[in-house]
Design a protein around this motif. Structure first.
Motif, PDB file in Angstrom:
ATOM      1  N   UNK A   1       0.748  -1.253  -0.152  1.00 51.34           N
ATOM      2  CA  UNK A   1       0.196   0.004   0.258  1.00 51.34           C
ATOM      3  C   UNK A   1       0.767   1.280  -0.328  1.00 51.34           C
ATOM      4  N   UNK A   2       0.375   2.481  -0.595  1.00 52.26           N
ATOM      5  CA  UNK A   2       1.360   3.426  -0.591  1.00 52.26           C
ATOM      6  C   UNK A   2      -0.394   4.591  -0.503  1.00 52.26           C
ATOM      7  N   UNK A   3       0.339   5.353   0.446  1.00 52.61           N
ATOM      8  CA  UNK A   3      -0.206   6.496   1.333  1.00 52.61           C
ATOM      9  C   UNK A   3       0.092   7.646   0.583  1.00 52.61           C
ATOM     10  N   UNK A   4      -0.984   8.373  -0.368  1.00 52.40           N
ATOM     11  CA  UNK A   4      -0.835   9.384  -1.292  1.00 52.40           C
ATOM     12  C   UNK A   4      -0.936  10.735  -0.816  1.00 52.40           C
ATOM     13  N   UNK A   5      -1.210  11.565   0.574  1.00 52.14           N
ATOM     14  CA  UNK A   5      -0.966  12.481   0.946  1.00 52.14           C
ATOM     15  C   UNK A   5      -1.357  12.272   2.909  1.00 52.14           C
ATOM     16  N   UNK A   6      -1.054  12.490   3.619  1.00 49.36           N
ATOM     17  CA  UNK A   6      -0.710  12.383   4.791  1.00 49.36           C
ATOM     18  C   UNK A   6       0.810  13.515   5.074  1.00 49.36           C
ATOM     19  N   UNK A   7       0.528  13.372   7.097  1.00 55.30           N
ATOM     20  CA  UNK A   7       1.766  14.612   7.261  1.00 55.30           C
ATOM     21  C   UNK A   7       2.976  13.171   7.941  1.00 55.30           C
TER      22      UNK A   7
ATOM     23  N   UNK B   1     -10.915   0.320  -5.656  1.00 57.58           N
ATOM     24  CA  UNK B   1     -10.342   0.901  -3.756  1.00 57.58           C
ATOM     25  C   UNK B   1      -9.497   0.273  -3.489  1.00 57.58           C
ATOM     26  N   UNK B   2      -9.106  -0.850  -4.410  1.00 57.18           N
ATOM     27  CA  UNK B   2      -7.599  -1.353  -3.466  1.00 57.18           C
ATOM     28  C   UNK B   2      -6.775  -0.756  -4.476  1.00 57.18           C
ATOM     29  N   UNK B   3      -6.799  -0.360  -5.781  1.00 57.58           N
ATOM     30  CA  UNK B   3      -5.786   0.381  -6.226  1.00 57.58           C
ATOM     31  C   UNK B   3      -5.833   1.435  -6.680  1.00 57.58           C
ATOM     32  N   UNK B   4      -6.546   2.499  -5.456  1.00 55.21           N
ATOM     33  CA  UNK B   4      -6.126   4.270  -5.045  1.00 55.21           C
ATOM     34  C   UNK B   4      -4.875   3.601  -4.440  1.00 55.21           C
ATOM     35  N   UNK B   5      -4.279   3.363  -3.573  1.00 51.61           N
ATOM     36  CA  UNK B   5      -3.215   2.364  -3.068  1.00 51.61           C
ATOM     37  C   UNK B   5      -1.891   1.556  -2.892  1.00 51.61           C
ATOM     38  N   UNK B   6      -2.262   1.510  -4.574  1.00 54.29           N
ATOM     39  CA  UNK B   6      -1.481   0.398  -5.158  1.00 54.29           C
ATOM     40  C   UNK B   6      -0.733   1.022  -6.207  1.00 54.29           C
ATOM     41  N   UNK B   7      -1.967   1.027  -7.271  1.00 58.16           N
ATOM     42  CA  UNK B   7      -1.443   0.503  -8.756  1.00 58.16           C
ATOM     43  C   UNK B   7      -1.903   2.592  -8.999  1.00 58.16           C
ATOM     44  N   UNK B   8      -2.424   3.213  -8.576  1.00 55.33           N
ATOM     45  CA  UNK B   8      -2.590   4.393  -9.053  1.00 55.33           C
ATOM     46  C   UNK B   8      -1.734   5.435  -8.193  1.00 55.33           C
TER      47      UNK B   8
ATOM     48  N   UNK C   1     -14.657  10.312 -10.586  1.00 53.59           N
ATOM     49  CA  UNK C   1     -13.504  10.631 -11.068  1.00 53.59           C
ATOM     50  C   UNK C   1     -13.447   9.543 -11.477  1.00 53.59           C
ATOM     51  N   UNK C   2     -13.292   8.430 -11.422  1.00 52.78           N
ATOM     52  CA  UNK C   2     -12.564   7.342 -11.703  1.00 52.78           C
ATOM     53  C   UNK C   2     -13.380   6.469 -13.401  1.00 52.78           C
ATOM     54  N   UNK C   3     -15.169   7.438 -13.553  1.00 51.21           N
ATOM     55  CA  UNK C   3     -15.584   6.337 -14.113  1.00 51.21           C
ATOM     56  C   UNK C   3     -15.036   7.650 -15.728  1.00 51.21           C
ATOM     57  N   UNK C   4     -14.578   8.684 -14.933  1.00 51.03           N
ATOM     58  CA  UNK C   4     -14.234   9.992 -16.308  1.00 51.03           C
ATOM     59  C   UNK C   4     -12.705  10.093 -16.425  1.00 51.03           C
ATOM     60  N   UNK C   5     -12.246   8.913 -15.946  1.00 48.20           N
ATOM     61  CA  UNK C   5     -10.575   8.658 -16.456  1.00 48.20           C
ATOM     62  C   UNK C   5     -10.056   9.708 -15.869  1.00 48.20           C
ATOM     63  N   UNK C   6     -10.047  10.315 -14.332  1.00 45.99           N
ATOM     64  CA  UNK C   6      -9.500  11.519 -13.940  1.00 45.99           C
ATOM     65  C   UNK C   6      -8.451   9.632 -13.055  1.00 45.99           C
ATOM     66  N   UNK C   7      -7.094  10.848 -13.026  1.00 47.47           N
ATOM     67  CA  UNK C   7      -6.708   9.610 -11.847  1.00 47.47           C
ATOM     68  C   UNK C   7      -6.248   9.795 -10.712  1.00 47.47           C
ATOM     69  N   UNK C   8      -6.997   8.831  -9.954  1.00 49.19           N
ATOM     70  CA  UNK C   8      -7.588   9.141  -8.786  1.00 49.19           C
ATOM     71  C   UNK C   8      -6.778   7.868  -7.686  1.00 49.19           C
ATOM     72  N   UNK C   9      -6.437   8.837  -6.117  1.00 52.58           N
ATOM     73  CA  UNK C   9      -5.393   7.882  -5.524  1.00 52.58           C
ATOM     74  C   UNK C   9      -5.309   8.338  -4.466  1.00 52.58           C
ATOM     75  N   UNK C  10      -5.271   7.415  -3.448  1.00 53.84           N
ATOM     76  CA  UNK C  10      -6.059   7.291  -2.190  1.00 53.84           C
ATOM     77  C   UNK C  10      -4.961   7.909  -1.167  1.00 53.84           C
ATOM     78  N   UNK C  11      -5.408   8.048  -0.154  1.00 54.95           N
ATOM     79  CA  UNK C  11      -4.519   8.852   0.986  1.00 54.95           C
ATOM     80  C   UNK C  11      -5.359   9.449   2.497  1.00 54.95           C
ATOM     81  N   UNK C  12      -4.604   9.934   3.337  1.00 50.82           N
ATOM     82  CA  UNK C  12      -5.158   9.611   4.555  1.00 50.82           C
ATOM     83  C   UNK C  12      -5.624  11.109   5.355  1.00 50.82           C
TER      84      UNK C  12
END
Length: 536
Positions: free
Chosen positions: A59-65, A470-477, A418-429
């Motif tokens: 997993x990768x968190x794409x926005x935290x402190x 949801x998994x891809x938010x924290x991995x591939x994306x 966002x995902x359905x529109x093809x916007x590159x979307x990633x996940x963080x906390x």
């Protein structure tokens, strides 16, 4: 080979959506993905039985402190306080425990008046009753509002930047907003490099325990003293010594445009890297938070007449910054919660005359909460990344509509759209604002329920994601957001051997069980950096 993991359900998340049984590792990289039978033909130093468990890319968190998380963990935590009185009691307890020690300031974080029986902010006079000798600050959960005592106000008045933030300081109540909260750290004593390195290692260990092998973190302004050079030096030193147990992509925050430009003019660029530490995007904060009613809105708040929030940079300043970033091959990630802030970023990206020449031009918006169909289309048209935090569903679902009104609820927190529109979307906390637990974050994205399982049908159920999405938010994306899609994010030959092993197959269980699923193992570069102890 060095290691073979076998007898697993290994979801590679590659374009073929392959599910393998075994994976082989050599020198920290994947050299084989296939069946158990195929794996038997290879000789290796070690074989690890996955016992049928689910393995995913790490997993990768794409926005935290990350650094601030460690700092807050060692400060006075106010997240569970149900009143101002409980906040004051927690601070008083720490002061009493510290008697006889050299205490030069007291930092408290996490209160949320919306959870109080009698919603209100603390007052400077109440903090003065605790101490008038050392600065005390109590920062709201969002990090955009705080209250400090008289001693803290007097020190704040002495910093060179005070004329710039004076309008965000209420000397009578002790209330600080936005940049005033950020600059308050300047009055506190800076930790040593040894302490900073200790904070980093502590946070990395906690992230490993939650299955994280990577993080995209905003750290340069996160500690007292605002010594960004010391923070950079600390990361680089740990990386050089091989002591960084997580791949780190730094979101480089500077509150002032001139400081951001000076950082770039010194030669820093997106993509400069060591082994595990990489310079990422420039981070800007364009507005405030929804809870503090400082997120920048096109129309006034429903429950705060005349208030449209705040903006940090004018349109002209934002245009200039985006052009500067593009000209100097820098990625940008901009904090925007309100629709007005997002409109301004979209316009700045569209105006930049150098965007097409920027090889690091994957600019993005962090949070993306109060969107609408026009904003989503603008993000798509300008190819802007979306850094979302599914955990905010739990934090905000009951406060959004009262704040902005029913007429603005079309396509808010619209992450499936966002995902359905093809916007590159990633996940963080956004930790430490909230937990960085990946299982909870995936649960929120899939069910759109709060942590208590409500509402039954989910909040804005049309925005529910599949488990795979949801998994891809924290991995591939997440890998795409850091330009590492050729190295991380999927389980494929030649990529880094970064994995997480879960106790349950979250693709097959009841979605409500995802939030309590445990991480059994975290693997970074082929080495096990965390393994859960299971009592037999």
């Amino acid at each position: 080979m060095d290691t073979i993991f076998f007898n697993g359900c290994i979801r590679t998340l590659d374009d073929s959506e392959k599910v393998a049984e075994a994976v082989g590792i050599e020198n920290g990289r994947i050299v084989f993905v296939g069946t158990d039978k195929e794996a038997e033909a290879f000789s290796c130093k070690k074989r690890i039985d996955l016992k049928g468990r689910l393995m995913l890319p790490g997993f990768v968190d794409t926005h935290m402190h990350m650094l601030h998380y460690a700092f807050v963990e060692r400060s006075v935590k106010l997240f569970d306080c149900a009143s101002v009185e409980e906040m004051l009691a927690a601070a008083k307890k720490r002061l009493e425990e510290s008697k006889g020690q050299k205490l030069t300031w007291l930092y408290c974080r996490g209160w949320n008046e919306e959870h109080f029986d009698k919603p209100r902010y603390p007052h400077k006079d109440e903090l003065d009753a605790l101490s008038t000798e050392i600065p005390i600050i109590m920062v709201r959960v969002c990090g955009h509002v705080a209250v400090c005592n008289s001693c803290g106000l007097e020190l704040l008045k002495k910093i060179p930047e005070f004329p710039e933030i004076e309008k965000e300081v209420d000397m009578y109540t002790g209330l600080l907003k936005e940049n005033a909260v950020q600059f308050y750290s300047s009055v506190l004593e800076a930790p040593s490099q040894e302490e900073v390195e200790d904070y980093i290692k502590y946070s990395a260990k906690k992230l490993n325990e939650c299955g994280f092998t990577g993080v995209q973190s905003d750290d340069l302004a996160s500690l007292p003293g605002k010594n960004w050079r010391r923070i950079m030096a600390s990361y680089k030193a740990l990386d050089a010594r091989g002591e960084l147990s997580i791949r780190h992509y730094e979101q480089c925050l500077f509150e002032r445009a001139e400081d951001a430009k000076a950082f770039i003019e010194e030669g820093y660029r997106t993509g400069q890297r060591g082994d595990h530490f990489t310079v990422g995007p420039m981070k800007l904060i364009q507005d405030g938070s929804l809870g503090a009613r400082t997120a920048a809105m096109n129309e006034p708040y429903e429950d705060s007449p005349g208030n449209t929030g705040i903006i940090t940079f004018s349109q002209e300043e934002l245009d200039d910054l985006f052009a500067f970033f593009d000209r100097h091959q820098m990625q940008a990630a901009v904090h925007c919660i309100g629709d007005r802030a997002m409109d301004m970023v979209i316009e700045a990206a569209a105006k930049s005359p150098y965007r097409k020449d920027n090889k690091k031009g994957r600019h993005g918006i962090v949070h993306c909460q109060i969107t609408n169909p026009r904003i989503l289309q603008g993000m798509k048209d300008q190819d802007l990344l979306s850094y979302i935090q599914p955990v905010f569903i739990d934090l905000d679902m009951n406060t959004v509509e009262p704040a902005i009104g029913a007429h603005r609820m079309d396509k808010v927190y619209a992450w499936k759209s966002m995902l359905d529109m093809g916007i590159h979307t990633s996940g963080g906390s956004d930790a430490p604002v909230v937990s960085f637990d990946a299982m909870e974050n995936i649960y929120f994205a899939v069910t759109r329920k709060n942590i208590s399982g409500q509402p039954q049908e989910g909040w804005i159920p049309s925005e529910k994601m599949s488990v795979d999405e949801a998994v891809k938010l924290f991995t591939k994306n997440a890998a795409y957001a850091s330009y590492t899609e050729d190295e991380n994010g999927t389980i494929e030959v030649e990529k880094n051997a970064d994995f997480v092993v879960l106790e349950k197959d979250i693709y097959k269980i009841d979605p409500d069980e995802i939030k309590t699923t445990k991480v059994d193992m975290t693997v970074l570069g082929g080495e096990i950096v965390y393994e859960r102890k299971v009592e037999e």
